[in-house]
Design an enzyme around this catalytic site. Sequence first.
Site, mmCIF file in Angstrom:
data_model
loop_
_atom_site.group_PDB
_atom_site.id
_atom_site.type_symbol
_atom_site.label_atom_id
_atom_site.label_comp_id
_atom_site.label_asym_id
_atom_site.label_seq_id
_atom_site.Cartn_x
_atom_site.Cartn_y
_atom_site.Cartn_z
ATOM 1 C CB CYS A 79 48.057 118.026 -47.368
ATOM 2 S SG CYS A 79 49.041 116.517 -47.607
ATOM 3 C CG HIS A 95 46.448 118.075 -51.940
ATOM 4 N ND1 HIS A 95 47.280 119.090 -51.528
ATOM 5 C CD2 HIS A 95 47.049 116.916 -51.568
ATOM 6 C CE1 HIS A 95 48.352 118.579 -50.943
ATOM 7 N NE2 HIS A 95 48.231 117.263 -50.946
ATOM 8 C CD GLU A 127 45.780 121.973 -53.105
ATOM 9 O OE1 GLU A 127 46.910 121.523 -52.862
ATOM 10 O OE2 GLU A 127 44.804 121.816 -52.334
#
Length: 528
Positions: free
Chosen positions: A90, A177, A179
């Site tokens: 990002c 993202h 994660e």
Amino acid sequence: MSVAGAPESTFDTVLVVDFGAQYAQLIARRVRECHVYSEIVPPTMPVEEMLAKKPKAIILSGGPSSVYADGAPQAPPGLFDTGVPILGICYGFQVMAQTLGGTVERTGRSEYGRTTINVATDSLLFHSLPQQQTVWMSHGDAVSQVPDGFTVTGQTADAPVAAMEHRDRALYGVQFHPEVVHTEHGRAVLQHFLYEAAGCRPTWTMVNIVEDQVARIRAQIGSKRAICGLSGGVDSAVAAALVQRAIGDRLTCVFVDHGLLRQGEAEQVEKDFVAATGASLKVVDAQERFLTALAGVTDPETKRKIIGREFIRVFEQAAREIVAEAGEGDEAVEFLVQGTLYPDVVESGGGNGTANIKSHHNVGGLPDDLQFTLVEPLRELFKDEVRRVGEELGLPAEMVWRHPFPGPGLAIRIVGEVTAERLEILRAADAIVREELTRAGLDRAIWQCPVVLLADVRSVGVQGDGRTYGHPIVLRPVTSEDAMTADWARVPYDVLATISNRITNEVPDINRVTLDITSKPPGTIEWE
């Protein structure tokens, strides 16, 4: 990762450069879930200091800034010329692109939430994955042109450059993202980067962590003695168990029973912990002292300060006695064990692993003549890792999976003055709640469930043939990963009904059970 005098760690290290907004901790957790050690560092850290940590890889986190805004955080000079594999996520992706000559701009086409991306399945990050997949986006700016030598490896309807790579330089970037759980192949993307681009070894396992920490503790403490304050919580218990495995009977644990624990917890510390570890335990019964000090006090902050002050004084006296006893045998007590976790280290700005006790926020206020060197065997671990280490050490499940509990104990779950009678009422209600949640198999689904006694409130009720004026009880079940944010837990109605029926029938002076359905934010988990 190393402690002075300790053997070098055998774990590969991934550095997560923190550009803000809580992304870094989540990335660090996900890397560790891939069994690779991760450490969070600020973007202001010079490249030389980063390289001194011998990273196998570096990940640049997301963040709330715009890369072209005045004062926006940037990557340290020379980072992309180190030869260390780097993944930008990002904002970190945009920093990489801009620093290396690409273009980042506000296109007017923001992406927030679930987004469909089309990826190059012959790229390193996306090989063996579906060509079209769902990812989680959160950006207003976008990379509109990649730097020279980079290949576009991902696109969305509103982001023509959603991923890029320069395989020869081992530089990779994604706008989404990986994660977050909403990115369906996020773990695979991270694994491809960690294992294939960076060559990291998945050796960050509980067995290896325990062996590594035991070796480092032995090197740090040597032939000296140590003491540890047990609170009844999982952090101090696991820290003590690790140190006890390293130095055996040269560790003495101190348990201050302030009378503010839940039902059975004092006994659990005294019996179960000792049985599981064989540690030497000094128990100080200070219940009367704490209740006397809290008499007439209703302000929650004043309660906290009184409890903190009295705990320090009691622990101080116990420590003096242990030091004196050790001195008679010519065995110096030089070390104090604490259950500091990695989020504490990150939020306090880091630390070097050893410090004088009076400078540490966890046990501030000890007198100047009680000088200890800290031993913090959990300072590199997140909460979930601490629990798994506890299991590896053989601690009882009831202790390892115990719900988080505040240091001031039940005193801040009684809204009003703390008395022996009110503590007994709250203990009984709390025990019923815990028993029924366990019976329903909800122990691990719920982060914690504070039970709050509104001691200064009277509620009218009807019990038997008469009108009653009892106290209301508030149930506060929440779900969370780290307590930074929390949502109220959707406990099944039948479980709530059983809890309510049992409390109003079995606990004197309680005639109403209520449910707190406030998330955090805006409400904190604890009421006081």
